[in-house]
Design a protein around this motif. Structure first.
Motif, PDB file in Angstrom:
ATOM      1  N   UNK A 182       0.852  -1.183   0.000  1.00 12.65           N
ATOM      2  CA  UNK A 182       0.000   0.000   0.000  1.00 12.65           C
ATOM      3  C   UNK A 182       0.890   1.236   0.000  1.00 12.65           C
ATOM      4  N   UNK A 183       0.390   2.368  -0.517  1.00 11.49           N
ATOM      5  CA  UNK A 183       1.198   3.590  -0.498  1.00 11.49           C
ATOM      6  C   UNK A 183       1.602   3.946   0.931  1.00 11.49           C
ATOM      7  N   UNK A 224       9.960   5.899   4.796  1.00  9.04           N
ATOM      8  CA  UNK A 224       8.517   5.663   4.775  1.00  9.04           C
ATOM      9  C   UNK A 224       7.770   6.910   5.238  1.00  9.04           C
ATOM     10  N   UNK A 225       8.226   7.500   6.351  1.00  9.89           N
ATOM     11  CA  UNK A 225       7.551   8.679   6.891  1.00  9.89           C
ATOM     12  C   UNK A 225       7.649   9.866   5.941  1.00  9.89           C
ATOM     13  N   UNK A 244       5.000  13.391   2.025  1.00  6.51           N
ATOM     14  CA  UNK A 244       4.959  13.911   0.646  1.00  6.51           C
ATOM     15  C   UNK A 244       3.625  13.609  -0.012  1.00  6.51           C
ATOM     16  N   UNK A 245       3.171  12.349   0.107  1.00 10.60           N
ATOM     17  CA  UNK A 245       1.914  11.946  -0.508  1.00 10.60           C
ATOM     18  C   UNK A 245       0.733  12.670   0.132  1.00 10.60           C
ATOM     19  N   UNK A 246       0.758  12.813   1.466  1.00 15.38           N
ATOM     20  CA  UNK A 246      -0.337  13.487   2.161  1.00 15.38           C
ATOM     21  C   UNK A 246      -0.439  14.952   1.742  1.00 15.38           C
ATOM     22  N   UNK A 278       9.389  -6.752   5.166  1.00 16.67           N
ATOM     23  CA  UNK A 278       8.814  -7.969   5.725  1.00 16.67           C
ATOM     24  C   UNK A 278       7.302  -8.012   5.534  1.00 16.67           C
ATOM     25  N   UNK A 279       6.649  -6.853   5.716  1.00 14.41           N
ATOM     26  CA  UNK A 279       5.207  -6.806   5.509  1.00 14.41           C
ATOM     27  C   UNK A 279       4.855  -7.032   4.046  1.00 14.41           C
ATOM     28  N   UNK A 280       5.644  -6.454   3.143  1.00 15.58           N
ATOM     29  CA  UNK A 280       5.408  -6.670   1.717  1.00 15.58           C
ATOM     30  C   UNK A 280       5.559  -8.149   1.370  1.00 15.58           C
ATOM     31  N   UNK A 281       6.561  -8.795   1.958  1.00 14.89           N
ATOM     32  CA  UNK A 281       6.765 -10.223   1.731  1.00 14.89           C
ATOM     33  C   UNK A 281       5.577 -11.020   2.256  1.00 14.89           C
ATOM     34  N   UNK A 282       5.095 -10.662   3.451  1.00 12.18           N
ATOM     35  CA  UNK A 282       3.960 -11.371   4.044  1.00 12.18           C
ATOM     36  C   UNK A 282       2.703 -11.210   3.185  1.00 12.18           C
ATOM     37  N   UNK A 283       2.467 -10.017   2.680  1.00 15.06           N
ATOM     38  CA  UNK A 283       1.281  -9.787   1.859  1.00 15.06           C
ATOM     39  C   UNK A 283       1.377 -10.527   0.523  1.00 15.06           C
ATOM     40  N   UNK A 284       2.575 -10.548  -0.028  1.00 14.21           N
ATOM     41  CA  UNK A 284       2.742 -11.280  -1.288  1.00 14.21           C
ATOM     42  C   UNK A 284       2.536 -12.776  -1.058  1.00 14.21           C
ATOM     43  N   UNK A 285       3.039 -13.282   0.077  1.00  7.72           N
ATOM     44  CA  UNK A 285       2.871 -14.697   0.396  1.00  7.72           C
ATOM     45  C   UNK A 285       1.396 -15.024   0.623  1.00  7.72           C
ATOM     46  N   UNK A 286       0.668 -14.111   1.237  1.00 12.71           N
ATOM     47  CA  UNK A 286      -0.771 -14.307   1.445  1.00 12.71           C
ATOM     48  C   UNK A 286      -1.483 -14.459   0.100  1.00 12.71           C
TER      49      UNK A 286
END
Length: 231
Positions: free
Chosen positions: A12-13, A59-60, A65-67, A200-208
């Motif tokens: 996610x962004x 990340x912050x 920037x996006x906000x 790690x979260x990106x890896x977990x989401x891809x694995x899901x």
């Protein structure tokens, strides 16, 4: 065994709401950013965030920037990958400086110019300067005038999470997604891959997603099969 690095990108962004932390209370840096994003025109002094690699500094900055862009505000962005070094633009509402510890002489000169124009503008309307590095401003090997500008204002340190804290955060994130992650799979992920929480979260989401597609439960063999398929 050599640690693997997976550049999967965030699912996610980047946003302040998906900044992963194990603290029971909101980090001071996060609370500060939320406050200023509500009224960015009130940011009249710099904000500096520092911490070890993987603590979430970039990340912050991307989240801010996006906000700001979602509010219809223009921003200046500078990091070590920036190919174009533009002059300060008076339409900017903020300037964001990432990975300051790696700035060369040209980037330092530009960053100083941006700081001067943002903090003491000719139109009298100060802009927000948000910067990040892997150490506090006083320890940066930068030109003294830039280092002084970065240190003048709010300075926040992001903590490094222990393995136990990373595990807890990953479990919490998995629970929100309705996932059951075996202990051995968490051990494998923490020992074999980049330990930055976003990765790690990106890896977990891809694995899901792979588990749903193959109709198999989360496991080490499933993760290996996913990696082999995309090798």
């Amino acid at each position: 065994m050599q640690q693997l690095v997976l550049d999967l990108g965030l699912a996610a962004p980047p946003a302040l709401d998906n900044f992963l932390t194990d603290l029971d209370t909101e980090q001071p840096a996060l609370a500060h950013l939320r406050q200023l994003l509500a009224q960015p025109q009130r940011a009249t002094v710099p904000t500096f965030i520092w911490g070890a690699p993987g603590t979430g500094k970039t990340h912050l900055l991307h989240a801010v920037r996006l906000a700001l862009q979602q509010q219809g505000l223009a921003v200046g962005w500078l990091d070590t990958s920036s190919q174009v070094l533009p002059d300060f633009d008076e339409s900017w509402s903020a300037v964001l400086l990432d990975d300051c510890q790696h700035y060369g002489s040209a980037q330092q000169a530009l960053a100083f110019n941006w700081c001067i124009n943002a903090l003491t503008p000719t139109d009298g309307r100060a802009r927000w300067v948000l910067a990040a590095a892997d150490r506090p401003p006083a320890d940066l090997e930068l030109r003294p005038d830039l280092r002084t500008r970065l240190a003048w204002g709010h300075v926040f340190q992001l903590p490094v999470l222990s393995d136990a804290e990373r595990r807890r955060v990953l479990r919490q994130a998995a629970s929100v997604r309705g996932l059951l992650v075996p202990d051995e799979l968490l051990d494998f992920m923490l020992n074999r891959f980049a330990r930055e929480l976003g990765s790690l979260m990106a890896l977990l989401e891809r694995l899901d997603g792979y588990a749903l597609r193959t109709q198999r439960p989360l496991s080490i063999p499933l993760l290996k099969a996913m990696l082999d398929e995309h090798a």
